[in-house]
Design an enzyme around this catalytic site. Structure first.
Site, PDB file in Angstrom:
ATOM      1  N   GLY A   1       0.838  -1.195   0.000  1.00 20.43           N
ATOM      2  CA  GLY A   1       0.000   0.000   0.000  1.00 20.43           C
ATOM      3  C   GLY A   1       0.869   1.239   0.000  1.00 20.43           C
TER       4      GLY A   1
ATOM      5  N   GLU B   1       2.959  -5.068 -23.330  1.00 18.81           N
ATOM      6  CA  GLU B   1       3.199  -5.546 -21.965  1.00 18.81           C
ATOM      7  C   GLU B   1       4.332  -6.545 -21.887  1.00 18.81           C
ATOM      8  OE1 GLU B   1      -0.724  -6.166 -19.311  1.00 18.81           O
ATOM      9  OE2 GLU B   1      -0.826  -7.170 -21.227  1.00 18.81           O
TER      10      GLU B   1
HETATM   11  C1  G6P Z   1      -2.896  -4.937 -14.419  1.00 15.52           C
HETATM   12  C2  G6P Z   1      -2.718  -6.281 -15.093  1.00 15.52           C
HETATM   13  C3  G6P Z   1      -3.697  -6.411 -16.254  1.00 15.52           C
HETATM   14  C4  G6P Z   1      -5.121  -6.191 -15.780  1.00 15.52           C
HETATM   15  C5  G6P Z   1      -5.263  -4.858 -15.041  1.00 15.52           C
HETATM   16  C6  G6P Z   1      -6.609  -4.749 -14.347  1.00 15.52           C
HETATM   17  O1  G6P Z   1      -2.502  -3.924 -15.266  1.00 15.52           O
HETATM   18  O2  G6P Z   1      -1.398  -6.438 -15.562  1.00 15.52           O
HETATM   19  O3  G6P Z   1      -3.586  -7.711 -16.794  1.00 15.52           O
HETATM   20  O4  G6P Z   1      -5.971  -6.192 -16.880  1.00 15.52           O
HETATM   21  O5  G6P Z   1      -4.272  -4.753 -14.020  1.00 15.52           O
HETATM   22  O6  G6P Z   1      -6.686  -5.742 -13.360  1.00 15.52           O
HETATM   23  P1  G6P Z   1      -8.002  -6.404 -12.830  1.00 15.52           P
HETATM   24  O7  G6P Z   1      -7.528  -7.433 -11.855  1.00 15.52           O
HETATM   25  O8  G6P Z   1      -8.781  -5.319 -12.169  1.00 15.52           O
HETATM   26  O9  G6P Z   1      -8.715  -6.993 -13.976  1.00 15.52           O
END
Ligand code: G6P
Length: 611
Positions: A99, A491
């Site tokens: 955090g 990425e």
């Molecule tokens: C990060 C990850 C992504 C993902 C995004 C949102 O950037 O590398 O792969 O799409 O977070 O994450 P969530 O868990 O909210 O889908």
């Protein structure tokens, strides 16, 4: 972001913590560290991955109580000193943190005035020194009390785990904004940022909520809320097999997860699709469907790949359910002072269920009186628990940092929701709904067909591995897929890539096209075919190197392209579920060719728990 693990019991704490940290490495891999209490407090930490930390440990690192950390750097560069755990001035207390302590500068200054010295650039070091300062002032203050007094002064977010050499039978944890759970064993307890770190040892977990603090001993735990009242927390049963969190023979989790998609899409559909009757059952929305049908506004908020699936959702809701939808970056949603309130619905989409910006959007909308629904993968995650209802993906743990199977499951679930809404609104004919549902049930096998072409896609990847730029173009349903294809490549391979609506290309990106520029054209929707052919001609006229994803109805694009990958015929509305697969494979093979760490790309982390 940042993974926390702790163990107290009769086994070697070091082994359990290191194993757990490896499972949580997707949350950050800038540095790793461990603190063990065994008569004294011993701390080992270093820049780099958990494997580097492991090589520092010896047989002498004994003890049955330890906490560990794998870091995604926020304050202070990734180096040995900034690695967690951070220790107090006496060297008796260790802290790991996930955090951001927002007022750390003010607190640091005060502590410095009182003579405390600081060595790192992190916000976390103040936590260790602040807790100890209360004990220094009054040695009769117990550790738990000192922690509570410190938390009262801290602003920001935290998942914290604390060890103290004078309390060799206790781990203290506290949560505000960053996930933490307790793994409940027999004569042993674990704590972790997520369940994958404890699944090997227990299937019983207790999720902490914001404002809670827990005192963990090997035979039990006590959870207190912010008002210091002891809580009786629900013990959840974990349904996570070890196989799901291991590579099972694949070189990378990402490849395993790409190849899992026929199964994960089936799992997202299971029990929800009645092909005979042409109906959809979504238990998590049944109580709330009226609100959805009568909503003044529907907004989707998400980040990253989940935002891309939200964009597909926008097309699906408008096309199938004749319902207008706005899609927002969750990180921007709050800063618009959004016009959302009673009678409105916010969908949040999140694989992890922990993304800080998405959670903040959810809370903002809830506070303003909107109904909040989740499309989430991780069962029991914070977002899943705070929504008024929703639909789980059931895609199993996704560990590769670049999301693949979660995307296709999110789109699958969005299709189900849009269809169900369409049926409740009477916006779709029975016959058309039946056709879509029949086509949807074929998708898992069709994804399997595309995966059989992986060798062909690898050959294309081999030819373009060293291209410095890529352009991805799509129209209609294929536009979000173009964005997702470009994001995947960026990425994991660090190649600059942009996704564009094919027609928008004329308003800028066309200037970049020459014989060096690979242009990936997603031509898999029939209703935009003619226009797409014209756009591909425009690219070809400028000597762009065209890689096309086509369906049988797009033969013309195939003719124009230098390379192509054919996906099976489906309904236009379902095409993203198929056209994204070759793009996932293309970026995977390019990244492998470039020697990149596909599962843990530089600077990224999977569960982004800071805003
Ligand atoms: C990060 C990850 C992504 C993902 C995004 C949102 O950037 O590398 O792969 O799409 O977070 O994450 P969530 O868990 O909210 O889908």
């Amino acid at each position: 972001m940042c993974g926390i693990v702790g163990y107290i019991g009769s086994n070697k704490a070091k082994d359990v913590v290191i194993k757990g940290l490896k499972r949580l490495e997707y949350r950050g891999y800038d540095s790793a560290g461990i603190a063990i209490v065994n008569g004294t407090l011993s701390v080992k930490k270093c820049k780099g991955k958990v494997a580097s930390l492991e090589s520092l440990l010896t047989e002498d690192d004994k003890g049955n109580i330890a906490i560990g950390h794998t870091r995604w750097a926020t304050h202070g560069e990734p180096n040995d000193i900034n690695s967690h755990p951070h220790i107090s001035s006496s060297g008796k207390l260790a802290v790991v943190h996930n955090g951001i302590i927002e007022n750390y500068n003010v607190l640091k200054q005060k502590l410095q005035e009182d003579g405390y010295e600081f060595y790192s650039q992190t916000d976390t070091e103040i936590v260790a020194k602040l807790i100890e300062s209360f004990i220094d002032k009054d040695p009769s203050v117990e550790l738990v009390k000192a922690v509570k007094l410190s938390l009262a002064q801290i602003k920001g977010t935290y998942g914290l785990a604390i060890l103290h050499v004078d309390y060799p039978d206790t781990i203290i944890v506290a949560r505000k904004g960053s996930p933490l759970l307790i793994g409940v064993g027999e004569g042993e307890m674990l704590i972790a940022s997520d369940a994958s770190a404890v699944a090997e040892y227990t299937d019983k977990v207790v999720y902490l909520d914001d404002g809670e603090l827990a005192i963990i001993k090997k035979d039990g735990y006590q959870v207190l809320n912010a008002e210091d009242v002891e809580l009786s927390k629900e013990v959840h049963e974990l349904a996570m097999s070890l196989e799901e969190i291991e590579k099972s023979g694949f070189p990378f989790f990402m490849l395993k997860e790409i190849f899992e998609q026929p199964k994960t899409i089936s799992d997202s559909l299971r029990g929800r699709l009645n092909t005979e009757e042409g109906t959809i059952t979504l238990g998590g929305l049944s109580q709330i469907m009226d609100k959805l049908v009568n909503a003044n506004r529907i907004i989707i908020a998400a980040c990253g790949t989940s935002w891309h699936s939200g964009l597909v959702g926008e097309y699906l809701f408008e096309w199938l359910a004749k319902t207008s939808v706005e899609v927002e970056y969750a990180s921007e949603f709050r800063y618009k002072d959004p016009l959302i309130g009673e009678g409105d619905v916010l969908f949040v989409i999140s694989q992890s269920g922990e993304t800080a910006d998405t959670l903040a959007a959810l809370r903002e909308a809830k506070e303003k009186g909107a109904t909040v629904l989740g499309i989430v993968n991780v069962v029991g995650s914070t977002i899943a628990r705070e929504t008024d209802g929703g639909v789980y993906l059931h895609a199993g743990p996704e560990i590769g940092v670049a999301s693949t199977k979660a995307f296709t499951s999110q789109v699958t679930v969005l299709t189900l929701i849009a269809l169900s809404l369409a049926q409740h609104k009477g916006a779709i004919s029975k016959e058309y709904a039946r056709r879509i549902i029949a086509a949807l049930s074929k998708i898992p096998d069709q994804v399997g067909e595309i995966l059989k072409q992986s060798d062909e896609i690898e050959k294309i990847a081999n030819l373009f591995t060293y291209a410095p730029n890529f352009l991805y173009l799509g129209r209609s349903y294929s536009f979000p897929v173009a964005l997702e294809g470009a994001l995947k490549l960026k990425e994991i391979s660090y190649i600059h890539a942009e996704g564009y609506p094919a027609a928008e290309m004329k308003h800028g990106p066309i200037a970049l096209i020459d014989e060096m520029m690979p242009v990936v054209v997603i031509a898999s929707t029939e209703h935009t075919n003619d226009k797409m052919v014209s756009n591909v001609e425009e690219v070809k006229a400028r000597k762009g190197r065209i890689i096309a994803i086509t369906s049988p109805s797009n033969e013309e694009v195939k003719e124009l392209a230098e390379f192509s990958c054919r996906i099976p015929e489906t309904e236009d509305v379902l095409s993203p579920l198929l056209s994204v697969i070759p793009l996932q494979l293309l970026s995977y093979y390019i990244a492998v060719n470039r020697g990149c760490d596909v599962d843990q790309p530089r600077n990224l982390a999977k569960s982004v728990t800071v805003e």
